[in-house]
Scaffold this motif. Sequence first.
Motif, PDB file in Angstrom:
ATOM      1  N   SER A 146      18.906  22.698  -2.164  1.00 38.99           N
ATOM      2  CA  SER A 146      19.225  23.789  -3.088  1.00 38.99           C
ATOM      3  C   SER A 146      19.925  23.273  -4.344  1.00 38.99           C
ATOM      4  CB  SER A 146      20.103  24.839  -2.397  1.00 38.99           C
ATOM      5  OG  SER A 146      21.414  24.359  -2.169  1.00 38.99           O
ATOM      6  N   ARG A 147      20.432  22.059  -4.275  1.00 42.47           N
ATOM      7  CA  ARG A 147      21.095  21.445  -5.425  1.00 42.47           C
ATOM      8  C   ARG A 147      20.161  20.528  -6.205  1.00 42.47           C
ATOM      9  NH1 ARG A 147      24.705  23.001  -1.771  1.00 42.47           N
ATOM     10  NH2 ARG A 147      26.837  23.517  -2.444  1.00 42.47           N
ATOM     11  N   GLY A 148      19.010  20.187  -5.609  1.00 36.86           N
ATOM     12  CA  GLY A 148      17.999  19.428  -6.342  1.00 36.86           C
ATOM     13  C   GLY A 148      17.694  18.071  -5.751  1.00 36.86           C
ATOM     14  N   LEU A 149      16.577  17.959  -5.043  1.00 31.45           N
ATOM     15  CA  LEU A 149      16.075  16.694  -4.529  1.00 31.45           C
ATOM     16  C   LEU A 149      14.749  16.373  -5.198  1.00 31.45           C
ATOM     17  CD1 LEU A 149      16.663  17.237  -0.692  1.00 31.45           C
ATOM     18  CD2 LEU A 149      18.070  15.845  -2.225  1.00 31.45           C
ATOM     19  N   VAL A 150      14.473  15.092  -5.371  1.00 33.02           N
ATOM     20  CA  VAL A 150      13.190  14.686  -5.936  1.00 33.02           C
ATOM     21  C   VAL A 150      12.119  14.599  -4.859  1.00 33.02           C
ATOM     22  CG1 VAL A 150      13.634  12.194  -5.752  1.00 33.02           C
ATOM     23  CG2 VAL A 150      12.124  13.055  -7.561  1.00 33.02           C
ATOM     24  N   GLY A 151      12.532  14.405  -3.599  1.00 35.48           N
ATOM     25  CA  GLY A 151      11.604  14.301  -2.486  1.00 35.48           C
ATOM     26  C   GLY A 151      12.344  13.817  -1.264  1.00 35.48           C
ATOM     27  N   MET A 152      11.602  13.620  -0.143  1.00 27.70           N
ATOM     28  CA  MET A 152      12.260  13.281   1.102  1.00 27.70           C
ATOM     29  C   MET A 152      11.286  12.628   2.078  1.00 27.70           C
ATOM     30  SD  MET A 152      12.539  17.011   2.987  1.00 27.70           S
ATOM     31  CE  MET A 152      12.930  16.296   4.603  1.00 27.70           C
ATOM     32  N   ASP A 153      11.857  12.008   3.114  1.00 32.45           N
ATOM     33  CA  ASP A 153      11.064  11.553   4.245  1.00 32.45           C
ATOM     34  C   ASP A 153      11.765  11.929   5.547  1.00 32.45           C
ATOM     35  OD1 ASP A 153      12.821   9.303   5.209  1.00 32.45           O
ATOM     36  OD2 ASP A 153      12.214   8.306   3.351  1.00 32.45           O
ATOM     37  N   PHE A 154      10.968  11.981   6.624  1.00 30.87           N
ATOM     38  CA  PHE A 154      11.470  12.205   7.983  1.00 30.87           C
ATOM     39  C   PHE A 154      10.799  11.175   8.868  1.00 30.87           C
ATOM     40  CE2 PHE A 154      11.322  14.806  12.063  1.00 30.87           C
ATOM     41  CZ  PHE A 154      12.656  14.584  12.376  1.00 30.87           C
ATOM     42  N   VAL A 155      11.600  10.310   9.509  1.00 35.54           N
ATOM     43  CA  VAL A 155      11.051   9.142  10.177  1.00 35.54           C
ATOM     44  C   VAL A 155      11.575   9.026  11.614  1.00 35.54           C
ATOM     45  CG1 VAL A 155      10.853   7.905   7.983  1.00 35.54           C
ATOM     46  CG2 VAL A 155      12.908   7.597   9.378  1.00 35.54           C
ATOM     47  N   GLU A 156      10.970   8.066  12.333  1.00 34.36           N
ATOM     48  CA  GLU A 156      11.408   7.681  13.677  1.00 34.36           C
ATOM     49  C   GLU A 156      11.220   8.800  14.711  1.00 34.36           C
ATOM     50  OE1 GLU A 156      12.221   4.614  14.436  1.00 34.36           O
ATOM     51  OE2 GLU A 156      12.706   3.713  12.498  1.00 34.36           O
ATOM     52  N   ILE A 213       9.576   2.425   6.097  1.00 39.36           N
ATOM     53  CA  ILE A 213       8.734   3.003   5.039  1.00 39.36           C
ATOM     54  C   ILE A 213       9.551   3.512   3.861  1.00 39.36           C
ATOM     55  CG2 ILE A 213       7.048   3.649   6.788  1.00 39.36           C
ATOM     56  CD1 ILE A 213       7.802   6.620   6.232  1.00 39.36           C
ATOM     57  N   THR A 214      10.849   3.757   4.055  1.00 38.11           N
ATOM     58  CA  THR A 214      11.644   4.347   2.977  1.00 38.11           C
ATOM     59  C   THR A 214      11.759   3.410   1.785  1.00 38.11           C
ATOM     60  OG1 THR A 214      12.875   5.730   4.509  1.00 38.11           O
ATOM     61  CG2 THR A 214      13.914   5.295   2.392  1.00 38.11           C
ATOM     62  N   TYR A 215      11.867   2.104   2.044  1.00 34.86           N
ATOM     63  CA  TYR A 215      11.984   1.176   0.924  1.00 34.86           C
ATOM     64  C   TYR A 215      10.779   1.234  -0.013  1.00 34.86           C
ATOM     65  CZ  TYR A 215      11.867  -2.988  -1.878  1.00 34.86           C
ATOM     66  OH  TYR A 215      11.742  -3.833  -2.950  1.00 34.86           O
ATOM     67  N   PRO A 216       9.544   1.067   0.468  1.00 32.12           N
ATOM     68  CA  PRO A 216       8.431   1.124  -0.483  1.00 32.12           C
ATOM     69  C   PRO A 216       8.242   2.497  -1.115  1.00 32.12           C
ATOM     70  CG  PRO A 216       7.610   0.941   1.757  1.00 32.12           C
ATOM     71  CD  PRO A 216       9.084   0.674   1.814  1.00 32.12           C
ATOM     72  N   ILE A 217       8.624   3.568  -0.416  1.00 34.94           N
ATOM     73  CA  ILE A 217       8.539   4.896  -1.029  1.00 34.94           C
ATOM     74  C   ILE A 217       9.459   4.984  -2.238  1.00 34.94           C
ATOM     75  CG2 ILE A 217       9.102   7.330  -0.686  1.00 34.94           C
ATOM     76  CD1 ILE A 217       8.063   7.025   2.192  1.00 34.94           C
ATOM     77  N   ARG A 266       0.822  -1.206   0.000  1.00 36.24           N
ATOM     78  CA  ARG A 266       0.000   0.000   0.000  1.00 36.24           C
ATOM     79  C   ARG A 266       0.861   1.264   0.000  1.00 36.24           C
ATOM     80  NH1 ARG A 266      -5.531  -0.855   3.503  1.00 36.24           N
ATOM     81  NH2 ARG A 266      -6.079  -2.899   2.661  1.00 36.24           N
ATOM     82  N   ILE A 267       1.952   1.255   0.755  1.00 40.21           N
ATOM     83  CA  ILE A 267       2.844   2.425   0.748  1.00 40.21           C
ATOM     84  C   ILE A 267       3.432   2.623  -0.637  1.00 40.21           C
ATOM     85  CG2 ILE A 267       4.948   3.436   1.690  1.00 40.21           C
ATOM     86  CD1 ILE A 267       4.425   1.773   4.262  1.00 40.21           C
TER      87      ILE A 267
END
Length: 316
Positions: free
Chosen positions: A275-285, A125-129, A101-102
């Motif tokens: 500032s250099r370019g990320l596609v996205g991110m997570d913050f966990v735990e 959760i980072t793996y399925p993301i 589902r994730i």
Amino acid sequence: MSNSNNMLYGNTPPFLGAINGTTDSIEKADVLIYGVPWEGAVTWGDYTGCELGPKVMRLCSGRYSGYLPELDHLDVFEHLTLADLGDVDVVPADVDETMNRIAAFAKDVWKTNKFPIALGGDHGITYPIVQGLTEAHPGKKVGILHLDTHYDNMPHHEGEKYARSTPFARLYELDGVVNESLIHTGIHGPRNKPATGRYAKEAGAKTVTVNQIREATDLRTFAGELYDMASENVDMVYLSICSDVLDVAFNPGGPADVNGLTSYELLTLVYEFASRGLVGMDFVEVYPQQDPNDISSHFASTLALYALAGHIKHGS
């Protein structure tokens, strides 16, 4: 700020006053927020409850504007519109179904080509993301900046392949992720097992310890060097942050990991990466029930704003 008519559910407002993505069109949004209220197979003593993280981070975010005077008086909300999509509908005690589902939820988010921020939940959760990212953009290669005290790359936990201690072992195996551009950053301390450093090396991933960060002559320049490592031979760079990369003094609800980053060091790294370019991110735990003043949940708002400030700079 959110009002009582714009709640995601119950008394939970959208993160940072975002528009409610479950009722309003997200077409005008630049940034998509979603929660993953999941804690899987690994807990230790009373360090549990990170499935509450998305809710409490949202509740705490009501105190914050988008204004960052220390970053040239930037107001993030003058440049970006946020939409909160609510939470992935996880299934307690069903790990495989939840991972599916994730991944499906994340895949739909990635297809929008907007900037997503996922609020965890444990690090599993980072793996399925990232799996969803590779499925949404087949043929594209991904580098990963992983900010953490721990490698989280054990092959399994008592047979469980999707525990919070395993996601980077799964990412080593994922087509689309370039292991040589996967940078374990901020690693330190004896709660790592001796084998974990070997696992990273064998997979081709790179390790940057907390001492290397702290001893760099210039933190912003070093952040650029780290980004260059993660962006080599890939099409996009993803950022995953475990709260315990912060020293326990800045993350009092987390495990007692000392010698971690300061909040300034983490925020600076995140701003420079974005500032250099990320596609996205997570913050966990994030563990609200261990943290009576919700320090870590409050920190999430500033962390997200620094990432978005860098995202604005990258697009300017």
